[in-house]
Design an enzyme around this catalytic site. Structure first.
Site, short mmCIF file in Angstrom:
data_model
loop_
_atom_site.label_atom_id
_atom_site.label_comp_id
_atom_site.label_asym_id
_atom_site.label_seq_id
_atom_site.Cartn_x
_atom_site.Cartn_y
_atom_site.Cartn_z
N SER A 74 -41.29 16.95 -51.46
CA SER A 74 -39.95 17.49 -51.69
C SER A 74 -40.00 18.93 -52.19
CB SER A 74 -39.20 16.57 -52.67
OG SER A 74 -37.85 16.90 -52.74
N ASP B 280 -38.02 19.20 -48.15
CA ASP B 280 -37.74 18.12 -47.21
C ASP B 280 -36.26 18.00 -46.89
OD1 ASP B 280 -36.99 17.08 -49.69
OD2 ASP B 280 -37.60 15.05 -49.19
#
Length: 448
Positions: A102, A245
Site C-alpha cells: 500500500s 495500491d
C-alpha cells in the site's frame, strides 16, 4: 488464539525478510488454496500486484503455492487493490490476492487476500490459514492432472476502466476541468489517468513512471508536495493523489491546500443524503476521524459510527448495520454501492461529480467543516508492553480528565510497526498539545 502472520491489513513486512519471504508467500498460496477448496470443480485465484520490484518475487512464489494446491491462477499484472476485489467477483474466482504494501516504502511488501465475494477475509478464515501455515501440507497437496495452471489475463484494465466510469451518471462529463493526478508510481499508473481522460477532463500526470523502487517515493497521497506544486504551476482545478495500491485518495484544491479523507467523507455524505442515496442515516469512520466531522454530521441530522482503526473494521460495521459510506481520515473511503473495499479513484470521481454539479471551486465544495485541532505523535518501542505500565495509565487518565467533554484521547498500537500512536483532539490546541506531550513522555520513559 493470537495471529502470528496477519495484521490489520493482511501480511506485511520488509521484502525478503520474515515474514515477507518467497518461502512464506508460497506456503500462503498452498494454505489459502487448501482453505478455499469447496468442491470437485477447477478452483481459480486472481493475483494482482503493485509496481514494487519485490512483487515479482512474491507473485512467482504464490503462483507456485496456488498451483501446487490445485488452483488455476489468473495473473492480472499491476492493478489497483479495488480492481482485484472487483475482478475476484467478476471472474468468479474462489479467492483474490493483492500483492502490495500500500502506502509503505518500496522495501516493504504485503499480501492481501479476498474471498469470492470480493471482501477481505474474516478473522476466522485468516486464523484457519495461519493454522495451515504451521502444518506440514505436503500430504494434502494434489498430484497429476489435479495440479493448477497459470496464465496472464488480457483486458482487465479495460474492465476496471469501464467499471469506474459506470459509477457516475451516464451523462456526467468532466469537460472543462483541469485535473492533476499523482498515481504514486503505483498500481493505478495506467488506469486512473485513462478514466479521467475518457470522462473529458484535461489531464496533467505525475507518478506514472514506475521503475520498481520509486513507488510512494516523493509522490502520492503520503507525500503530496509535488502534486501541490504542480496544481499551482498549471493552475489545475483539482489535484488527486492516490497511494501505491490506489485504495486511498487525498485531494488538493485549486489553492494547493490538502483535503483529507474526513472532509471527503463529509462531501459525499452530504451529497448522497441530499439525493436520498445515503443509507442508515449516516456514515462509518474510525476512532481517528476528526471531531469536527462528527459535529458537521450532527448538524445535518446524520450519524457517525466509529470503529477501530482499519478499513476491514469499517467495512464489517457497514455490512452489519447497512451503511453505504465509510472510511478513514487517511483517504481510504469505502462506497459499498460500488465496491467491497476502499477505491481511491472511484472516491475521487464522486468528489469531481459534486464539484461539477455544484459549479463551485474545489476549495468551496470540499471544505465542509472546520477541523478540531488534532495532534498525533508516534512512540517507537523495542519490546515489552509499555501501555501496561502504571505511569502510562496515569498519564492517559489524566489527559482524558483534562480534556473532559471538549476533546478526545486515542491511544493505539500500530498494526504493522512497533509503534504506539498517541492522538488527542479538542477545541484548545495548547491543551491538546500538552496532553499529547505528557502521554508521549510517559511512554518514552516506560519504553526506555
Amino acid at each position: 488464539m493470537g495471529r502470528t502472520y496477519f495484521g490489520t491489513d493482511g501480511i506485511r513486512g520488509t521484502a525478503n525478510r520474515h515474514p515477507m519471504t518467497a518461502e512464506l508467500a508460497m506456503k500462503v498460496g498452498m494454505a489459502a488454496g487448501i482453505a478455499f477448496q469447496r468442491g470437485s470443480y477447477r478452483h481459480r485465484v486472481v493475483i494482482g500486484k503493485d509496481t514494487r520490484r519485490s512483487s515479482y518475487m512474491i507473485e512467482n512464489a504464490m503462483v507456485a503455492g496456488f498451483t501446487a494446491a490445485g488452483m488455476d491462477v489468473f495473473l492480472l499484472g499491476p492493478m489497483p487493490t479495488p480492481a482485484v476485489a472487483m475482478l475476484t467477483r467478476s471472474l468468479r474466482a474462489d479467492i483474490g490476492v493483492m500483492i502490495s504494501a500500500s502506502h509503505n516504502p518500496f522495501e516493504d511488501n504485503g499480501i492481501k487476500l479476498f474471498g469470492p465475494d470480493g471482501y477481505k477475509l474474516s478473522d476466522e478464515i485468516e486464523l484457519k490459514i495461519e493454522r495451515l501455515l504451521d502444518d506440514d501440507l505436503t500430504q494434502r497437496l494434489p498430484t497429476g492432472d489435479r495440479l493448477g495452471r497459470a496464465k496472464r489475463v488480457d483486458g482487465v484494465h479495460d474492465r476496471y476502466i469501464e467499471f469506474a466510469k459506470r459509477t457516475l451518471p451516464r451523462d456526467m462529463s468532466f469537460e472543462g476541468l483541469r485535473v492533476a493526478i499523482d498515481c504514486a508510481n503505483g498500481a493505478a499508473y495506467r488506469v486512473a489517468p485513462e478514466v479521467l481522460w475518457e470522462l473529458g477532463a484535461e489531464i496533467v500526470k505525475l507518478g506514472v513512471s514506475p521503475d520498481g523502487i520509486n513507488i510512494n517515493k516523493g509522490c502520492g497521497s503520503t507525500d503530496p508536495a509535488a502534486l501541490i506544486e504542480k496544481v499551482r504551476e498549471v493552475r489545475a482545478d483539482i489535484g488527486i493523489a492516490l497511494d501505491g495500491d490506489a485504495d486511498r485518495v487525498l485531494i488538493v484544491d485549486e489553492t494547493g491546500a490538502v483535503v483529507d479523507g474526513d472532509q471527503l467523507m463529509a462531501v459525499i455524505a452530504e451529497s448522497w443524503a441530499e439525493d436520498g442515496r445515503l443509507a442508515a442515516g449516516g456514515i462509518v469512520a474510525t476512532i481517528m476521524s476528526n471531531l469536527g466531522l462528527e459535529r458537521f454530521l450532527e448538524g445535518k441530522q446524520l450519524a457517525l459510527a466509529r470503529t477501530k482503526v482499519g478499513d476491514r473494521y469499517v467495512v464489517e460495521h457497514m455490512r452489519e448495520h447497512g451503511y453505504n459510506v465509510g472510511g478513514e481520515q487517511s483517504g481510504h473511503i469505502v462506497l459499498s454501492d460500488y465496491g467491497t473495499t476502499g477505491d481511491g479513484l472511484v472516491s475521487a470521481l464522486q468528489i469531481l461529480a459534486v464539484v461539477k454539479r455544484k459549479g463551485g471551486t474545489v476549495s468551496q465544495v470540499c471544505r465542509r467543516f472546520e477541523p478540531v485541532p488534532q495532534i498525533l505523535k508516534n512512540v517507537r518501542f523495542a519490546g515489552g508492553e509499555p501501555l501496561e505500565r502504571e505511569l502510562v495509565k496515569h498519564a492517559i487518565a489524566a489527559g482524558r480528565e483534562r480534556l473532559g467533554n471538549h476533546g478526545r484521547v486515542v491511544i493505539r498500537p500500530s498494526g504493522t510497526e512497533p509503534l504506539i500512536r498517541v492522538m488527542a483532539e479538542g477545541d484548545d490546541r495548547g491543551l491538546v498539545s500538552s496532553v499529547v506531550d505528557d502521554i508521549v513522555g510517559a511512554l518514552r520513559q516506560a519504553a526506555a
